[in-house]
Design an enzyme around this catalytic site. Structure first.
Site, PDB file in Angstrom:
ATOM      1  N   GLU A   1       1.842  -5.687  10.502  1.00  0.00           N
ATOM      2  CA  GLU A   1       1.363  -4.309  10.650  1.00  0.00           C
ATOM      3  C   GLU A   1       2.280  -3.650  11.670  1.00  0.00           C
ATOM      4  O   GLU A   1       2.342  -4.081  12.829  1.00  0.00           O
ATOM      5  CB  GLU A   1      -0.080  -4.295  11.120  1.00  0.00           C
ATOM      6  CG  GLU A   1      -1.055  -5.041  10.215  1.00  0.00           C
ATOM      7  CD  GLU A   1      -1.485  -4.218   9.005  1.00  0.00           C
ATOM      8  OE1 GLU A   1      -1.140  -3.015   8.951  1.00  0.00           O
ATOM      9  OE2 GLU A   1      -2.161  -4.772   8.123  1.00  0.00           O
TER      10      GLU A   1
ATOM     11  N   GLU B   1       1.571   3.326   3.125  1.00  0.00           N
ATOM     12  CA  GLU B   1       2.068   2.633   4.317  1.00  0.00           C
ATOM     13  C   GLU B   1       3.571   2.447   4.124  1.00  0.00           C
ATOM     14  O   GLU B   1       4.020   1.482   3.519  1.00  0.00           O
ATOM     15  CB  GLU B   1       1.329   1.308   4.512  1.00  0.00           C
ATOM     16  CG  GLU B   1      -0.164   1.516   4.745  1.00  0.00           C
ATOM     17  CD  GLU B   1      -0.965   0.233   4.799  1.00  0.00           C
ATOM     18  OE1 GLU B   1      -0.352  -0.856   4.858  1.00  0.00           O
ATOM     19  OE2 GLU B   1      -2.209   0.307   4.766  1.00  0.00           O
TER      20      GLU B   1
ATOM     21  N   HIS C   1       3.225  -3.877   6.399  1.00  0.00           N
ATOM     22  CA  HIS C   1       2.158  -2.882   6.250  1.00  0.00           C
ATOM     23  C   HIS C   1       2.187  -1.887   7.402  1.00  0.00           C
ATOM     24  O   HIS C   1       3.082  -1.916   8.244  1.00  0.00           O
ATOM     25  CB  HIS C   1       0.797  -3.584   6.199  1.00  0.00           C
ATOM     26  CG  HIS C   1       0.511  -4.273   4.907  1.00  0.00           C
ATOM     27  ND1 HIS C   1      -0.397  -3.800   3.978  1.00  0.00           N
ATOM     28  CD2 HIS C   1       1.020  -5.409   4.370  1.00  0.00           C
ATOM     29  CE1 HIS C   1      -0.443  -4.618   2.941  1.00  0.00           C
ATOM     30  NE2 HIS C   1       0.417  -5.611   3.156  1.00  0.00           N
TER      31      HIS C   1
ATOM     32  N   HIS D   1       0.866  -1.172   0.000  1.00  0.00           N
ATOM     33  CA  HIS D   1       0.000   0.000   0.000  1.00  0.00           C
ATOM     34  C   HIS D   1       0.905   1.223   0.000  1.00  0.00           C
ATOM     35  O   HIS D   1       1.716   1.402   0.916  1.00  0.00           O
ATOM     36  CB  HIS D   1      -0.924  -0.006   1.214  1.00  0.00           C
ATOM     37  CG  HIS D   1      -1.957  -1.082   1.163  1.00  0.00           C
ATOM     38  ND1 HIS D   1      -2.392  -1.765   2.274  1.00  0.00           N
ATOM     39  CD2 HIS D   1      -2.654  -1.598   0.121  1.00  0.00           C
ATOM     40  CE1 HIS D   1      -3.314  -2.652   1.925  1.00  0.00           C
ATOM     41  NE2 HIS D   1      -3.476  -2.573   0.623  1.00  0.00           N
TER      42      HIS D   1
END
Length: 459
Positions: free
Chosen positions: A308, A89, A216, A86
């Site tokens: 994440e 990110e 991410h 992404h």
């Protein structure tokens, strides 16, 4: 005085050459320069290559780190990191650039842990899968509101919702019978995906990756498959339902390795969310269709988790050093997890390598296959297992093996033909462009195998 000045200038130039990546954000041109800077500083263990181009024509560059870059060595596992899927990110992108420089510098300084990792592992680092989206996000900057700006690629597509949906097939097969691994792609799959996605899929099919992480931002948690819920989505409700893979305990362990080596992920409370041990099954968090980590597991031999890593998708520049220090040990420990379970060669009665042989573990309904050169890798938790190797036209062979908590156990198979004239083996779906096999002088090959011996385990 002039001589002292000359020495000082030479030392200053040397310092500028070896200085580590500065803690700043890197636009595309800076990213490319940084990768080639690492390549120039450690030419004996690095290689830069492109797996394709983005919608706007930017290269998707990969840095390979290995003692024989460009070469697959038998019984040496392949592992990958993917960042910036992404575009907005961005922490993963910066961490992977910093990791590249760190591995180079520590190898040069003789760090035994890093040297062993480089010698016994082939590491591939893709800092940015979505360079077009990053440029949109970077032009906006970290201080301007706009949560989704730059998330998608230049065609407006979320790349983590763009892989062929193989979950539907595996859920059907689990109920009604059918393959449990290397699920085939639809004939028209290339027309259904974006250029970046196609490049990554072809990359996955070109290397026999064993382990992977996808970096991410927006939360702090280690997320493991399945990402897509096994149950149907209910309209109007946020659907959450734990959807474990056959390797659920193994995936939990991989996620915990990262979480507990991370500076604060394991504490659970981050970004207003709570995840026990800092880990979560993807579908139990929220159901995601056509994601990359599920695709890795269902189409290739690769076990991937999604990391994440930051509450803020685009952290300020002054936060990057703290983030690096919080993730450095976790990034290294995760790479080391590829050296667990079992590995070995699959040969025929004439000692020819068998590609595409299926390796099954009793009680775990997910198989792996041997690579193009006959070697295989199967990540497993400590325990005793019944393992079977099969190939078309050959009698299967079954062994019992006990796996410990440290280095992998070497388990070779030699299969005997069951019929006089067997049809040629079909290539495993994960096959693609073959990487070359290194031919070394006998002395060098003996030295290499002696150095690798600590990873081999009992024969």
């Amino acid at each position: 005085m002039s001589e002292l000045l000359s020495v000082f200038l030479r030392l200053l130039l040397l310092f500028k050459v070896v200085t580590p990546v500065t803690f700043r954000h890197h636009r595309y041109d800076d990213l490319v320069r940084t990768l080639y800077k690492v390549r120039n500083e450690c030419p004996q263990i690095t290689r830069v290559y492109s797996i394709g181009r983005s919608v706007q024509g930017r290269h998707l560059y990969v840095l390979e780190i290995s003692d024989y870059p460009g070469t697959h060595e038998l019984l040496e596992p392949e592992v990958k990191y993917v960042g910036n899927m992404h575009g907005n990110e961005v922490l993963g992108r910066e961490l992977l650039l910093q990791l590249s420089e760190f591995l180079c510098e520590e190898f040069r300084s003789g760090n035994q842990r890093v040297t062993r990792l480089v010698q016994d592992t082939r590491i591939h680092i893709l800092p940015s899968m979505n360079p077009d989206g990053y440029e949109v996000a970077a032009a906006q900057g970290p201080n301007v509101p706009g949560y989704l700006v730059g998330r998608n690629n230049a065609n407006g597509v979320d790349l983590n919702r763009n892989f062929p949906d193989l979950n539907t097939y595996i859920y059907y097969n689990e109920k009604h019978g059918g393959p449990n691994h290397h699920l085939p792609l639809p004939d028209n799959w290339k027309s259904q995906v974006e250029p970046e996605t196609q490049a990554v899929i072809q990359w996955m099919r070109s290397f026999n990756f064993v382990l992977s992480a996808n970096l991410h931002g927006g939360a702090v948690v280690a997320n493991y498959p399945y990402d897509k819920s096994i149950e149907h989505r209910v309209r109007g409700f946020r659907h959450t339902a734990n959807s474990p893979t056959p390797d659920d305990k193994l995936f939990q362990k991989l996620a915990k390795v990262y979480s507990y080596a991370h500076g604060w992920m394991h504490q659970g409370w981050n970004c207003g969310d709570y995840f026990p041990d800092g880990i979560t099954n993807g579908a139990s968090w929220y159901s995601l269709s056509k994601g990359m980590q599920d695709f890795n597991y269902l189409h290739t031999n690769c076990f991937e988790i999604t990391l994440e890593l930051s509450c803020n998708k685009f952290p300020r520049q002054e936060e990057l050093q703290r983030e690096w220090l919080g993730n450095r040990e976790a990034l290294i420990q995760f790479l080391e997890q590829v050296h667990h379970g079992i590995k070995g060669m699959v040969l025929d009665e004439n000692y020819n390598n068998l590609a595409g042989a299926v390796i099954s573990v009793s009680g775990i309904n997910h198989d792996v296959t041997s690579g193009d050169h006959g070697d295989y890798f199967r990540l497993l938790l400590p325990g005793t297992y019944t393992v079977t190797a099969t190939a078309p036209g050959f009698d299967p062979e079954t062994v019992t093996v006990t796996v410990g908590p440290a280095e992998p156990v070497l388990v070779n198979f030699q299969l005997t033909r069951s019929i006089p004239q067997a049809s040629p083996l079909r290539r495993a779906p994960s096959g693609g462009r073959k990487s070359k096999v290194k031919v070394q002088p006998r002395a060098a090959r003996k030295k290499k195998m002696e150095r690798k011996q600590p990873w081999r385990g009992p024969a």
